[in-house]
Write a protein that holds these residues in place. Structure first.
Motif, PDB file in Angstrom:
ATOM      1  N   ALA A  14       0.786  -1.103  -0.015  1.00 37.34           N
ATOM      2  CA  ALA A  14      -0.155   0.064  -0.035  1.00 37.34           C
ATOM      3  C   ALA A  14       0.812   1.284  -0.072  1.00 37.34           C
ATOM      4  O   ALA A  14       2.280   1.117  -0.282  1.00 37.34           O
ATOM      5  CB  ALA A  14      -1.062   0.150   1.381  1.00 37.34           C
ATOM      6  N   SER A  15       0.267   2.294   0.039  1.00 40.21           N
ATOM      7  CA  SER A  15       1.027   3.577  -0.181  1.00 40.21           C
ATOM      8  C   SER A  15       1.718   4.069   1.406  1.00 40.21           C
ATOM      9  O   SER A  15       1.322   3.377   2.323  1.00 40.21           O
ATOM     10  CB  SER A  15       0.015   4.777  -0.405  1.00 40.21           C
ATOM     11  N   ARG A  16       2.626   4.987   1.454  1.00 36.36           N
ATOM     12  CA  ARG A  16       3.096   5.495   2.586  1.00 36.36           C
ATOM     13  C   ARG A  16       1.908   5.842   3.548  1.00 36.36           C
ATOM     14  O   ARG A  16       1.946   5.700   4.670  1.00 36.36           O
ATOM     15  CB  ARG A  16       4.330   6.598   2.337  1.00 36.36           C
ATOM     16  N   ALA A  17       0.835   6.849   2.839  1.00 41.45           N
ATOM     17  CA  ALA A  17      -0.017   7.154   3.726  1.00 41.45           C
ATOM     18  C   ALA A  17      -0.894   6.128   4.396  1.00 41.45           C
ATOM     19  O   ALA A  17      -1.276   6.453   5.513  1.00 41.45           O
ATOM     20  CB  ALA A  17      -1.212   7.950   3.033  1.00 41.45           C
ATOM     21  N   GLN A  18      -0.974   4.999   3.848  1.00 39.90           N
ATOM     22  CA  GLN A  18      -1.721   3.878   4.559  1.00 39.90           C
ATOM     23  C   GLN A  18      -0.911   3.212   5.557  1.00 39.90           C
ATOM     24  O   GLN A  18      -1.215   2.605   6.374  1.00 39.90           O
ATOM     25  CB  GLN A  18      -2.441   2.839   3.644  1.00 39.90           C
ATOM     26  N   LEU A  19       0.637   3.235   5.145  1.00 41.83           N
ATOM     27  CA  LEU A  19       1.482   2.447   6.276  1.00 41.83           C
ATOM     28  C   LEU A  19       2.579   2.964   7.026  1.00 41.83           C
ATOM     29  O   LEU A  19       3.249   2.350   7.746  1.00 41.83           O
ATOM     30  CB  LEU A  19       2.412   1.168   5.339  1.00 41.83           C
ATOM     31  N   CYS A  20       2.479   4.331   7.012  1.00 46.71           N
ATOM     32  CA  CYS A  20       3.327   5.057   7.628  1.00 46.71           C
ATOM     33  C   CYS A  20       2.927   4.974   9.093  1.00 46.71           C
ATOM     34  O   CYS A  20       1.793   5.235   9.453  1.00 46.71           O
ATOM     35  CB  CYS A  20       3.349   6.620   7.276  1.00 46.71           C
ATOM     36  N   ARG A  26       3.320  11.829  10.241  1.00 45.77           N
ATOM     37  CA  ARG A  26       1.763  11.568  10.140  1.00 45.77           C
ATOM     38  C   ARG A  26       1.002  13.068  10.607  1.00 45.77           C
ATOM     39  O   ARG A  26       0.536  13.597   9.735  1.00 45.77           O
ATOM     40  CB  ARG A  26       0.994  10.701  10.593  1.00 45.77           C
ATOM     41  N   ALA A  27       1.766  13.596  11.489  1.00 44.74           N
ATOM     42  CA  ALA A  27       1.045  14.990  12.377  1.00 44.74           C
ATOM     43  C   ALA A  27       1.563  16.061  11.452  1.00 44.74           C
ATOM     44  O   ALA A  27       0.949  16.968  11.073  1.00 44.74           O
ATOM     45  CB  ALA A  27       1.551  15.102  13.837  1.00 44.74           C
ATOM     46  N   ASN A  31      -3.632  16.232   6.361  1.00 45.39           N
ATOM     47  CA  ASN A  31      -4.298  15.165   5.383  1.00 45.39           C
ATOM     48  C   ASN A  31      -3.656  15.055   4.091  1.00 45.39           C
ATOM     49  O   ASN A  31      -4.300  14.755   3.215  1.00 45.39           O
ATOM     50  CB  ASN A  31      -5.638  15.600   5.401  1.00 45.39           C
ATOM     51  N   SER A  32      -2.326  15.692   4.001  1.00 41.06           N
ATOM     52  CA  SER A  32      -1.825  15.498   2.820  1.00 41.06           C
ATOM     53  C   SER A  32      -1.100  14.507   2.492  1.00 41.06           C
ATOM     54  O   SER A  32       0.035  14.361   3.110  1.00 41.06           O
ATOM     55  CB  SER A  32      -1.017  16.841   2.585  1.00 41.06           C
ATOM     56  N   THR A  33      -1.272  13.762   1.625  1.00 41.63           N
ATOM     57  CA  THR A  33      -0.690  12.521   1.123  1.00 41.63           C
ATOM     58  C   THR A  33       0.894  12.726   0.340  1.00 41.63           C
ATOM     59  O   THR A  33       1.762  12.339   0.572  1.00 41.63           O
ATOM     60  CB  THR A  33      -1.405  11.607  -0.027  1.00 41.63           C
ATOM     61  N   ALA A  34       0.531  14.008  -0.248  1.00 47.33           N
ATOM     62  CA  ALA A  34       1.902  14.343  -1.129  1.00 47.33           C
ATOM     63  C   ALA A  34       2.855  14.867  -0.115  1.00 47.33           C
ATOM     64  O   ALA A  34       4.264  14.569  -0.100  1.00 47.33           O
ATOM     65  CB  ALA A  34       1.539  15.381  -2.168  1.00 47.33           C
ATOM     66  N   ASN A  37       4.287  11.772   1.594  1.00 43.39           N
ATOM     67  CA  ASN A  37       5.451  11.199   0.752  1.00 43.39           C
ATOM     68  C   ASN A  37       6.655  11.919   0.941  1.00 43.39           C
ATOM     69  O   ASN A  37       7.743  11.169   0.986  1.00 43.39           O
ATOM     70  CB  ASN A  37       4.952  11.151  -0.695  1.00 43.39           C
ATOM     71  N   GLU A  38       6.470  13.118   0.771  1.00 43.58           N
ATOM     72  CA  GLU A  38       7.810  14.195   0.568  1.00 43.58           C
ATOM     73  C   GLU A  38       8.542  14.296   1.908  1.00 43.58           C
ATOM     74  O   GLU A  38       9.739  14.091   2.206  1.00 43.58           O
ATOM     75  CB  GLU A  38       7.130  15.447   0.410  1.00 43.58           C
ATOM     76  N   ARG A  39       7.706  14.069   3.031  1.00 43.15           N
ATOM     77  CA  ARG A  39       8.350  14.201   4.313  1.00 43.15           C
ATOM     78  C   ARG A  39       9.263  12.538   4.470  1.00 43.15           C
ATOM     79  O   ARG A  39      10.398  12.766   4.779  1.00 43.15           O
ATOM     80  CB  ARG A  39       7.523  14.354   5.491  1.00 43.15           C
ATOM     81  N   CYS A  40       8.703  11.736   4.237  1.00 41.82           N
ATOM     82  CA  CYS A  40       9.097  10.253   4.290  1.00 41.82           C
ATOM     83  C   CYS A  40      10.531  10.374   3.283  1.00 41.82           C
ATOM     84  O   CYS A  40      11.440   9.851   3.706  1.00 41.82           O
ATOM     85  CB  CYS A  40       8.355   9.212   3.719  1.00 41.82           C
ATOM     86  N   LEU A  41      10.449  10.671   2.046  1.00 36.52           N
ATOM     87  CA  LEU A  41      11.564  10.723   1.520  1.00 36.52           C
ATOM     88  C   LEU A  41      12.526  11.750   1.814  1.00 36.52           C
ATOM     89  O   LEU A  41      13.855  11.424   1.887  1.00 36.52           O
ATOM     90  CB  LEU A  41      11.186  11.148  -0.119  1.00 36.52           C
ATOM     91  N   GLU A  42      12.296  12.953   2.548  1.00 34.94           N
ATOM     92  CA  GLU A  42      13.206  13.666   2.942  1.00 34.94           C
ATOM     93  C   GLU A  42      14.245  12.889   4.363  1.00 34.94           C
ATOM     94  O   GLU A  42      15.340  13.166   4.256  1.00 34.94           O
ATOM     95  CB  GLU A  42      12.621  14.989   3.686  1.00 34.94           C
ATOM     96  N   LEU A  43      13.228  12.132   5.101  1.00 30.00           N
ATOM     97  CA  LEU A  43      13.835  11.371   6.217  1.00 30.00           C
ATOM     98  C   LEU A  43      15.024  10.338   5.616  1.00 30.00           C
ATOM     99  O   LEU A  43      15.881  10.175   6.278  1.00 30.00           O
ATOM    100  CB  LEU A  43      12.843  10.909   7.166  1.00 30.00           C
TER     101      LEU A  43
END
Length: 172
Positions: A14-20, A26-27, A31-34, A37-43
Motif C-alpha cells: 500500500a502507499s506510505r499514507a496507509q502504512l506510515c 503523520r502529524a 491530511n496531505s498524502t503528497a 510522501n515528501e517528508r518520508c523521502l526527506e527523512l
C-alpha cells in the motif's frame, strides 16, 4: 505456488499514507498524502553538515561524503526490525491495517517491510493503481508476465483506469 511445505506467502502493499507508522511524519503531513510522501523521502536522504560537506570538501580540502543526520526512527538503524516485520508479513496473512499495527508494535517501517517482502510473495494484494500504472508497478518490482491477476470489485476498474490514464480537455 507455495514452497515445499505448501505454504503460500502473501503480502499486502500500500502507499506510505496507509502504512506510515511514524507519528511525527503523520502529524506534520496533516491530511496531505503528497506532504507525507515528501517528508518520508526527506527523512531517507542524507543531509550535508556545513558548507564544506555540501561542497564535498573536508577540513584539509579533500573530498568527504555528506553525513546523514536524523532520519526516520522507524527505518534508520531499524533494518533488522524491518526485515523481521517483512518475515512476519509473509508468515501469516496481514491486511494493511494489521501490517501498520505490527509496524507500530515492532517500531519498524511497515511500508518498507512490505516492499522487502514483495519479491518472496506468491500472492500480492495491491491497489488498482499499483498494477495499472506501469511506473508504479515497476518501482515495486511487480512483473505481471505469467501472473494471474484478480481484481476485487472489478466494477470499479474502468474508473481506476480512467483515473490513472484519463485527462481533461477544456475549451481553452
Amino acid at each position: 505456488f507455495g514452497g515445499g511445505d505448501g505454504a503460500i506467502n502473501a503480502v499486502a502493499v500500500a502507499s506510505r499514507a496507509q502504512l506510515c507508522v511514524n507519528p511525527e511524519v503523520r502529524a506534520s503531513a496533516g491530511n496531505s498524502t503528497a506532504r507525507l510522501n515528501e517528508r518520508c523521502l526527506e527523512l531517507g536522504k542524507p543531509k550535508a553538515r556545513g558548507d564544506r560537506a555540501r561542497k564535498g570538501e573536508g577540513k584539509d580540502g579533500g573530498d568527504t561524503k555528506p553525513k546523514t543526520e536524523g532520519g526516520c526512527p522507524y527505518l534508520k538503524k531499524r533494518h533488522a526490525a524491518v526485515a523481521d516485520l517483512a518475515e512476519a508479513a509473509l508468515a501469516a496473512p496481514m491486511d494493511i491495517e494489521d501490517l501498520a499495527a505490527a509496524g507500530t508494535r515492532h517500531k519498524a517501517c511497515a511500508y518498507y517491510a512490505a516492499r522487502k517482502a514483495l519479491p518472496r510473495a506468491d500472492l500480492v494484494f495491491a491497489p488498482y493503481a499499483s498494477l495499472l500504472h506501469r511506473e508504479t508497478r515497476e518501482s515495486l518490482g511487480i512483473n505481471l508476465k505469467g501472473s494471474v491477476v484478480v481484481f476485487d470489485e472489478a466494477h470499479n476498474l474502468v474508473e481506476a483506469v480512467h483515473g490513472a490514464y484519463g485527462s481533461v480537455l477544456t475549451g481553452k
